[in-house]
Design a protein around this motif. Structure first.
Motif, mmCIF file in Angstrom:
data_model
loop_
_atom_site.group_PDB
_atom_site.id
_atom_site.type_symbol
_atom_site.label_atom_id
_atom_site.label_comp_id
_atom_site.label_asym_id
_atom_site.label_seq_id
_atom_site.Cartn_x
_atom_site.Cartn_y
_atom_site.Cartn_z
ATOM 1 N N GLU A 126 7.346 6.759 -7.521
ATOM 2 C CA GLU A 126 8.224 7.822 -7.029
ATOM 3 C C GLU A 126 8.581 7.644 -5.552
ATOM 4 O O GLU A 126 9.552 8.230 -5.077
ATOM 5 N N GLU A 127 7.815 6.836 -4.851
ATOM 6 C CA GLU A 127 8.093 6.562 -3.438
ATOM 7 C C GLU A 127 9.194 5.513 -3.273
ATOM 8 O O GLU A 127 9.748 5.380 -2.197
ATOM 9 N N ARG A 128 9.480 4.773 -4.317
ATOM 10 C CA ARG A 128 10.469 3.695 -4.259
ATOM 11 C C ARG A 128 11.845 4.205 -4.667
ATOM 12 O O ARG A 128 11.962 5.051 -5.533
ATOM 13 N N GLN A 129 12.866 3.662 -4.054
ATOM 14 C CA GLN A 129 14.231 3.989 -4.450
ATOM 15 C C GLN A 129 14.658 3.030 -5.554
ATOM 16 O O GLN A 129 14.303 1.858 -5.552
ATOM 17 N N GLU A 182 0.828 -1.210 0.000
ATOM 18 C CA GLU A 182 0.000 0.000 0.000
ATOM 19 C C GLU A 182 0.864 1.264 0.000
ATOM 20 O O GLU A 182 0.581 2.220 -0.710
ATOM 21 N N GLN A 183 1.895 1.259 0.814
ATOM 22 C CA GLN A 183 2.722 2.448 0.987
ATOM 23 C C GLN A 183 3.499 2.817 -0.278
ATOM 24 O O GLN A 183 3.709 3.996 -0.547
ATOM 25 N N TYR A 184 3.941 1.827 -1.031
ATOM 26 C CA TYR A 184 4.805 2.086 -2.181
ATOM 27 C C TYR A 184 4.086 1.911 -3.517
ATOM 28 O O TYR A 184 4.698 1.533 -4.511
ATOM 29 N N GLU A 185 2.814 2.228 -3.540
ATOM 30 C CA GLU A 185 2.044 2.148 -4.778
ATOM 31 C C GLU A 185 2.623 3.092 -5.840
ATOM 32 O O GLU A 185 2.752 2.740 -7.007
ATOM 33 N N ASP A 186 2.985 4.283 -5.424
ATOM 34 C CA ASP A 186 3.534 5.292 -6.334
ATOM 35 C C ASP A 186 5.018 4.993 -6.597
ATOM 36 O O ASP A 186 5.811 4.955 -5.659
ATOM 37 N N ARG A 223 7.154 -2.639 -7.340
ATOM 38 C CA ARG A 223 6.360 -2.564 -6.112
ATOM 39 C C ARG A 223 6.437 -3.889 -5.352
ATOM 40 O O ARG A 223 6.588 -3.918 -4.123
ATOM 41 N N SER A 282 8.200 -4.597 -1.671
ATOM 42 C CA SER A 282 7.358 -5.157 -0.610
ATOM 43 C C SER A 282 7.974 -6.415 -0.014
ATOM 44 O O SER A 282 7.946 -6.605 1.210
#
Length: 74
Positions: free
Chosen positions: A40-43, A34-38, A48, A52
């Motif tokens: 741009e949030e992932r390094q 849920e947190q890293y759906e976008d 995804r 996870s």
């Protein structure tokens, strides 16, 4: 995709982790999903799902350590 129950986890996880560790893995994976759906949030370029799984393993390793033949509580 998030996992609904412990039996849905990958076989490689189900076979090596005790029940409580699988519960940790499931909760951490679903939360990260849920947190890293976008993207741009992932390094980096990790998917995804890959992110996870990494987070789920990190969560397990906070409470469990890999023994010679199995995972054990710390």
């Amino acid at each position: 995709m998030p996992y609904k129950n412990l039996n849905d986890l990958p076989k490689s996880v189900r076979q090596v982790l005790p029940k409580h560790a699988r519960e940790i893995y499931l909760a951490a994976f679903n939360n990260a999903w849920e947190q890293y759906e976008d993207p741009e949030e992932r390094q980096g370029n990790d998917s995804r799902e890959a992110v996870s799984h990494k987070i789920a393993w990190t969560a397990v390793k906070q409470k469990y350590k890999k023994g010679e033949h199995n995972w054990q509580p710390k």
